[in-house]
Design an enzyme around this catalytic site. Structure first.
Site, PDB file in Angstrom:
ATOM      1  N   PRO A   2       0.838  -1.204   0.000  1.00  0.00           N
ATOM      2  CG  PRO A   2      -0.019  -1.047   2.155  1.00  0.00           C
ATOM      3  CD  PRO A   2       0.775  -1.936   1.254  1.00  0.00           C
ATOM      4  CD  GLU A   3       2.719   3.942  -4.060  1.00  0.00           C
ATOM      5  OE1 GLU A   3       3.083   5.109  -3.865  1.00  0.00           O
ATOM      6  OE2 GLU A   3       2.973   3.345  -5.119  1.00  0.00           O
TER       7      GLU A   3
END
Ligand code: ZN
Length: 288
Positions: A2-3
């Site tokens: 995930p960013e």
């Protein structure tokens, strides 16, 4: 992985559903999920129980739940497939449920850490004077942090003998920018990923930071509007947002600015997507 925008959406969900609740019984259902807590699962559960959770915090892609008056925080590692879910007690256990955290109240919900591939986990760490878990004290502020200093970043960028995409992914310079958002911001700024940072002017750094912030804020707006339930989320593997990407993943498709087919090149065990016309390589780098 995930960013930042995905992690921020999870953080907001936790702020809404978990902040200011007192931890009750904690169950560790798989030892790997607490492997970073060296004293083991039982100690982990015992250490949390009875503590009130403060406002969930984030720096870059790292997120933690502060334990009030404990000088400690629970750091969440989402890894490749980790999810934090707030579920009613009577919801059936997920197949890959690893940790269950109940609360000492009558709200009827519990926090669950679910992780199919068990690369993620939760761990407990002492916090420093700023409230930051000690293990992430070296992580720089992220560009959405109001205390991020553009001028300090610009100077550090110029001093560092590196290239621009490496710099964007260097968590000691700027945190939270991953491969996808780096490619997007560089495309918008019309900068080739191998461009050396030593020659960056202040206006160029400012413009690049502006694009980084825009890309992240837009993703956050999309994600922030699509969650409004008990299902806090997030699956880091599939990508949570309905991303409208201009560069990442668009190999062979026409550049949305000039129509030239986009290219993909291997880059540090990953890929870089760019437009060979809008993002001219620096001297000495083959156009590819
Ligand atoms: Zn182009």
């Amino acid at each position: 992985m995930p960013e930042l925008p995905e992690v921020e959406v999870v953080r907001r969900g936790l702020e809404r559903w978990v902040a200011h609740r007192t931890v009750g019984a904690v169950e560790v259902l798989h030892p790997r999920a607490v492997r970073r807590h060296l004293a083991g699962g039982e100690d982990f559960a015992r250490s949390l129980s009875g503590h009130r959770i403060g406002v969930p915090s984030r720096r870059g892609k790292y997120m933690w739940l502060p334990l009030e008056d404990a000088g400690q925080a629970v750091l969440a590692h989402l890894g490749m497939s980790g999810q934090l879910l707030v579920q009613p007690h009577d919801a059936p256990d997920e197949k890959h449920l690893r940790i269950r955290m109940r609360f000492d109240d009558a709200l009827g919900t519990e926090l669950r850490f679910v992780d199919q591939r068990t690369f993620g986990g939760l761990s407990l760490h002492p916090v420093d004077a700023e409230g930051l878990p000690d293990v992430i004290a070296h992580i720089a502020r992220d560009p959405l942090d109001p205390l991020f200093d553009d001028e300090v970043f610009h100077q550090a960028l110029r001093r560092r003998r590196t290239t621009v995409k490496r710099a964007l992914l260097d968590q000691s310079l700027i945190s939270g920018v991953g491969n996808i958002y780096a490619d997007e911001a560089l495309w918008r700024a019309r900068i080739h990923y191998e461009r050396p940072t030593s020659g960056f002017t202040r206006p160029r750094t400012t413009e690049l930071l502006g694009h980084v912030r825009d890309v992240m804020s837009e993703a956050l707006d999309v994600g922030g509007t699509s969650f409004d339930s008990l299902y806090v989320n997030v699956n880091g593997e599939s990508g949570y947002f309905d991303r409208s990407l201009d560069a990442y993943g668009r190999e062979g498709l026409p550049c949305r600015r000039c129509g030239t087919p986009m290219r993909r090149r291997p880059w540090m065990n990953r890929s870089s997507y760019f437009c060979p016309r809008c993002q001219r390589p620096p001297r000495g780098v083959t156009p590819g």
